[in-house]
Each structure stands twice: as C-alpha cells, then as structure tokens.
Motif scaffolding. Structure first.
Motif, short mmCIF file in Angstrom:
data_model
loop_
_atom_site.label_atom_id
_atom_site.label_comp_id
_atom_site.label_asym_id
_atom_site.label_seq_id
_atom_site.Cartn_x
_atom_site.Cartn_y
_atom_site.Cartn_z
N LYS A 1 2.05 1.75 -3.52
CA LYS A 1 0.99 2.32 -4.36
C LYS A 1 0.83 3.82 -4.10
O LYS A 1 0.63 4.61 -5.02
CB LYS A 1 -0.32 1.58 -4.11
CG LYS A 1 -0.31 0.13 -4.60
CD LYS A 1 -1.58 -0.61 -4.20
CE LYS A 1 -1.51 -2.07 -4.64
NZ LYS A 1 -2.71 -2.84 -4.22
N LYS A 2 0.92 4.20 -2.83
CA LYS A 2 0.84 5.62 -2.49
C LYS A 2 2.00 6.40 -3.12
O LYS A 2 1.83 7.52 -3.61
CB LYS A 2 0.85 5.81 -0.97
CG LYS A 2 -0.46 5.53 -0.27
CD LYS A 2 -0.36 5.93 1.19
CE LYS A 2 -1.69 5.78 1.91
NZ LYS A 2 -1.60 6.22 3.32
N ASP B 1 3.10 -0.38 -11.66
CA ASP B 1 2.03 -1.10 -10.96
C ASP B 1 2.63 -1.85 -9.78
O ASP B 1 3.82 -2.19 -9.79
CB ASP B 1 1.35 -2.13 -11.86
CG ASP B 1 0.41 -1.49 -12.87
OD1 ASP B 1 -0.12 -0.41 -12.57
OD2 ASP B 1 0.23 -2.07 -13.95
N VAL B 2 1.81 -2.12 -8.79
CA VAL B 2 2.24 -2.93 -7.65
C VAL B 2 1.23 -4.07 -7.45
O VAL B 2 0.03 -3.84 -7.45
CB VAL B 2 2.34 -2.09 -6.36
CG1 VAL B 2 2.61 -2.99 -5.15
CG2 VAL B 2 3.45 -1.06 -6.49
N ASN C 1 1.44 7.01 -6.79
CA ASN C 1 0.49 8.10 -7.00
C ASN C 1 1.08 9.45 -6.62
O ASN C 1 0.84 10.46 -7.30
CB ASN C 1 -0.79 7.84 -6.20
CG ASN C 1 -1.58 6.66 -6.74
OD1 ASN C 1 -1.57 6.38 -7.94
ND2 ASN C 1 -2.27 5.94 -5.86
N HIS D 1 0.11 -6.90 -4.81
CA HIS D 1 0.21 -7.39 -3.43
C HIS D 1 -0.06 -8.89 -3.44
O HIS D 1 -1.21 -9.33 -3.47
CB HIS D 1 -0.79 -6.67 -2.53
CG HIS D 1 -0.92 -7.29 -1.18
ND1 HIS D 1 -2.13 -7.52 -0.56
CD2 HIS D 1 0.03 -7.77 -0.33
CE1 HIS D 1 -1.93 -8.11 0.60
NE2 HIS D 1 -0.63 -8.27 0.77
N ASN E 1 0.82 -1.21 0.00
CA ASN E 1 0.00 0.00 0.00
C ASN E 1 0.86 1.26 0.00
O ASN E 1 0.51 2.26 -0.65
CB ASN E 1 -0.94 0.00 1.20
CG ASN E 1 -2.07 -1.01 1.06
OD1 ASN E 1 -2.42 -1.41 -0.06
ND2 ASN E 1 -2.64 -1.43 2.17
N SER F 1 1.56 6.41 -12.02
CA SER F 1 0.64 5.28 -12.09
C SER F 1 0.51 4.70 -13.49
O SER F 1 0.11 3.54 -13.65
CB SER F 1 -0.74 5.68 -11.56
OG SER F 1 -1.26 6.78 -12.30
#
Length: 249
Positions: A84-85, A97-98, A88, A100, A81, A93
C-alpha cells in the motif's frame, strides 16, 4: 511519507518507479519482472488480480504496461502495508488496490469469473512437515513454502476468478512443470505458452514462466529459453533489453 524501522526505498528499474522494502521480508526479484513482462495483456484486459502480491512489485511493473485495474492479494499484514505504501509512493492509488487477506477468501471481494487476468509469483516449495525445510523467519517461510496455500488451491482460486478465455500466468520451478500442467488442466485452464529461464546458457533451467487460458483449446507453445546472464556473469542482452524497455516507460 514516514518509513518504519528496517524500511528502505529503492529504485525499481524505471526512473519513475520506487519501492519500499524490508531486508527481513521477501523482496522482489527478477522473477517478478519476468512474469510481469511475460503475461499477455490485450485491449480487452480491464481487471487483473495478483495473488500473493508481497510488497506490490508485480502491480508496479504491470502499471508500466497497462492502465487496467490491478488488485493485489497479500496474507501477511506487513507485506500488504508495504504494498500500500508503494502504491502511494508511486501515485498509483487510482489504478492499484491491495487486499490484506487470505486469497481463499476471494469471494468476499470478487464475483466468480470477474477477472481478465490472474498473475502470481507463489511459494515454490512443498512442505512435508519437516521443520528443517523452513526459514528462520516466519514471514519468509510463508513466502517460499506452501504453508498458507498449495499449488492445487492456488490454481483452483485462479480458475474461479477468471472469466471465460481469461489469462492465467505464473512463475514457478521447472521440477514442478508436469504437476503445474496437470493442475491447470484439472481446473479448466489450458496451458498455452511456457518459457524456461536459465541463469547461464550451460546451466539447467532455474525457473519457468507459464501462461494458460480459461476454457482455452489445447495448444502449448514452448518459447526459446531465456538466459539471464552471459559467460562473465553479467546480465544477458535479453535481460538488459527488458530493463531498457521499462526505463523507456
């Protein structure tokens, strides 16, 4: 963007890059910058996978060198997470990509032999069942010890992800050099270049950077050692030049 408890935003060398980190989770180090600079990126590089991406530092660094599509795998939800933050936060973006998930589940996301480059800053330490080896925080244990994946499985996954003549790059510990070379060759990755990195010129190597080619020919090039600090404990000329290169990006 709303920050959660314990999250802080730091500059990531480049004035245009920022990174959100947590002190109770594994944070990026010089290792991430060095392997991001070490890996070979060519005009044919279109797809890159970072195995064990943590908070996404390696993809952020790589975005300054290439416009290739980058995917990070991360097993820990909080780290994923954060990554991803960070993507962004840096408006990346469309490039990064990530995922999990456990990297062993790579088949759920990629075809065999679909990636041009696989890069990783994996757990360095073997786990022999001695709990005294482990960090107090479970998340740091997973980041530093081979709990969720070991070296053999990591390189096997990397080999299966790589296309023919694709590049594999990893940062690791010098005391596992022979094991790393043997395992790379076991899974069809020919070691092509290695660089030993020392904290100071009179100290033993602390980390190594190694790169190989899937189904490549045997021809290992040992690069000059990289010295991180001068005799006064300040960053060496080589490291400062690397910082400057990223600050120009």
């Amino acid at each position: 963007m709303t920050l959660e408890k314990n999250e802080v935003i730091n500059q990531l060398l480049n004035k245009n890059l920022k990174i959100i980190q947590r002190p109770d989770f594994f944070n990026f180090s010089l290792d991430s910058l060095l392997i991001s600079n070490f890996v070979s990126l060519t005009r044919g590089t279109k797809k890159i996978v970072d195995l064990g991406t943590g908070n996404g530092a390696i993809p952020l660094f790589l975005s300054q060198r290439t416009e290739s599509k980058i995917t990070g795998f991360e097993i820990q939800e909080i780290s994923a997470n954060l990554a991803k933050k960070n993507i962004n936060l840096n408006n990346l973006s469309e490039q990064i990509d990530v995922i999990h998930d456990d990297m062993k589940n790579w088949k759920d996301y990629f075809e065999n032999g679909s990636q041009d480059v696989v890069i990783t800053n994996p757990p360095f330490f073997k786990f022999h069942g001695n709990e005294n080896q482990l960090n107090d925080l479970d998340q740091l244990t997973l980041a530093r010890h081979e709990i969720s994946i070991d070296l053999d499985s990591l390189i096997e996954v990397s080999s299966k992800l790589l296309k023919d003549k694709g590049y594999f790059a990893m940062v690791h510990r010098p005391d596992r050099f022979l094991e790393i070379v043997d395992t790379m060759r076991k899974y069809g990755i020919a070691p092509k270049k290695v660089q030993f990195c020392h904290s100071k010129i009179d100290k033993p190597a602390k980390i190594l950077l190694i790169e190989g080619i899937r189904n490549g020919k045997d021809a290992l090039n040992i690069l000059p050692p990289l010295i991180a600090h001068d005799e006064n404990g300040q960053y060496s000329k080589e490291i400062l030049e690397l910082f400057n290169d990223y600050n120009k990006s």
